[in-house]
Design a protein around this motif. Sequence first.
Motif, mmCIF file in Angstrom:
data_model
loop_
_atom_site.group_PDB
_atom_site.id
_atom_site.type_symbol
_atom_site.label_atom_id
_atom_site.label_comp_id
_atom_site.label_asym_id
_atom_site.label_seq_id
_atom_site.Cartn_x
_atom_site.Cartn_y
_atom_site.Cartn_z
ATOM 1 N N THR A 138 -21.135 11.182 9.485
ATOM 2 C CA THR A 138 -21.834 10.166 10.273
ATOM 3 C C THR A 138 -22.773 9.343 9.379
ATOM 4 O O THR A 138 -23.987 9.381 9.545
ATOM 5 C CB THR A 138 -22.632 10.824 11.422
ATOM 6 O OG1 THR A 138 -23.606 11.715 10.863
ATOM 7 C CG2 THR A 138 -21.729 11.578 12.370
ATOM 8 N N CYS A 165 -17.949 8.229 11.984
ATOM 9 C CA CYS A 165 -18.418 7.504 13.168
ATOM 10 C C CYS A 165 -19.941 7.545 13.139
ATOM 11 O O CYS A 165 -20.549 8.206 12.286
ATOM 12 C CB CYS A 165 -17.874 8.126 14.452
ATOM 13 S SG CYS A 165 -18.428 9.801 14.774
ATOM 14 N N SER A 166 -20.552 6.831 14.067
ATOM 15 C CA SER A 166 -22.016 6.846 14.120
ATOM 16 C C SER A 166 -22.485 8.191 14.680
ATOM 17 O O SER A 166 -21.744 8.863 15.412
ATOM 18 C CB SER A 166 -22.520 5.712 15.015
ATOM 19 O OG SER A 166 -22.213 6.003 16.361
ATOM 20 N N ASP A 169 -22.151 8.125 18.502
ATOM 21 C CA ASP A 169 -20.772 8.272 18.995
ATOM 22 C C ASP A 169 -20.303 9.718 18.832
ATOM 23 O O ASP A 169 -19.613 10.260 19.693
ATOM 24 C CB ASP A 169 -19.825 7.335 18.230
ATOM 25 C CG ASP A 169 -19.948 5.896 18.709
ATOM 26 O OD1 ASP A 169 -20.699 5.637 19.677
ATOM 27 O OD2 ASP A 169 -19.298 5.016 18.097
ATOM 28 N N GLN A 172 -21.826 11.771 21.642
ATOM 29 C CA GLN A 172 -21.243 11.509 22.964
ATOM 30 C C GLN A 172 -19.854 12.134 23.068
ATOM 31 O O GLN A 172 -19.507 12.736 24.087
ATOM 32 C CB GLN A 172 -21.180 9.992 23.214
ATOM 33 C CG GLN A 172 -20.995 9.630 24.680
ATOM 34 C CD GLN A 172 -22.152 10.111 25.544
ATOM 35 O OE1 GLN A 172 -23.267 9.661 25.412
ATOM 36 N NE2 GLN A 172 -21.887 11.057 26.451
ATOM 37 N N THR A 288 -11.475 5.164 13.930
ATOM 38 C CA THR A 288 -12.351 6.312 13.744
ATOM 39 C C THR A 288 -11.805 7.304 12.717
ATOM 40 O O THR A 288 -12.550 8.036 12.118
ATOM 41 C CB THR A 288 -12.565 7.056 15.071
ATOM 42 O OG1 THR A 288 -11.300 7.292 15.653
ATOM 43 C CG2 THR A 288 -13.436 6.259 15.994
#
Length: 298
Positions: A138, A165-166, A169, A172, A288
């Motif tokens: 990340t 990914c962040s 994200d 989540q 992704t």
Amino acid sequence: MIVGIVGLGLIGGSLGLELRSQGYRVLGVSRKAATCERAMARGAVDGAAVDYGILASADLVFLCPPIGAIPATLTQLLPHLQPQAILTDVGSVKASIVEAIAPLWPRFIGGHPMAGTADQGIEAAHLGLFRDAPYILTPTATTPPDCVAAMTAIIQALGSHLYTCSPADHDQAVAAISHVPVFVSAALIANCEQEPDPQVRKLAQAFASSGFRDTSRVGGGNPELGRMMAQYNATALGRSLRAYRDRLDHLITQLEQQDWDHLEAFFTTTAAARPAYVAPHSPPSPPTHQPGPAGGGL
Ligand code: NAP
């Protein structure tokens, strides 16, 4: 490259075993001297100590203690790190960890190997844990590219599938497929226990078979894990749990309205959707998934 590992348990020990087998020199720190000795005896590290000074020569350090212990380990570790050292972690949540560590160590990159077992500690560590498993990085806009490149090489050596990914994200997505299931599964067990008629409850216990075994497994496990998910991923977990509650409310309405056609259509949709989540080695489409060495994905 000299790799440091803080926290020689299931994940830290398995990282050590794998990286040593790939020719990396691995040095470890753990809380207990006995764990350090076991890690050396098992071949997970070339050397280990309770003193963080052993990591002064490390080029890259993995933080692998329980999430709650990360702040304390960081305070002890940072004074010993050489300025160019790359720091990463393996915690199962990312936003809170990245927000806490990145300001203290600019050469930090959050990570999460999606691999594990029900067992813990150095005895549970084993070769191959990370092979063919997703490994998520990340990076943020301020993460130095050479940190991403170094981690990409290590993840390839582990045989994992790299994703970037962040942090938000990540949290989540993990809430949806890992943390909500733990809460739902625990609620399922509690729901059975709430049955007011003791005779019916006894029958339910006697009748429960493979279906209940599957659906109750993750909710009947380690209580600390459920607490960790709630404590460190509260926002994403809350959002996903509310969406799940709305879905249940909708299903209850369809049930009460005897809307059998829509219910069947719903189950048809979920049957078609499931393979995308559980088919072996089925990484989702880009952007992704970043399989190659250039996988920065910032
Ligand atoms: P674990 O098997 O319990 O290992 C953690 C190790 O950290 C323990 O063996 C302990 O060693 C050491 N430790 C505890 N407190 C410490 C401290 N204050 N300073 C230094 N070392 C300390 O746990 P794990 O399953 O490997 O999980 C470790 C991390 O991996 C967690 O952050 C978790 O979120 C992440 N993770 C876990 C899984 C999974 O499925 N288990 C999957 C992905 C990521 P001592 O014997 O020395 O106390």
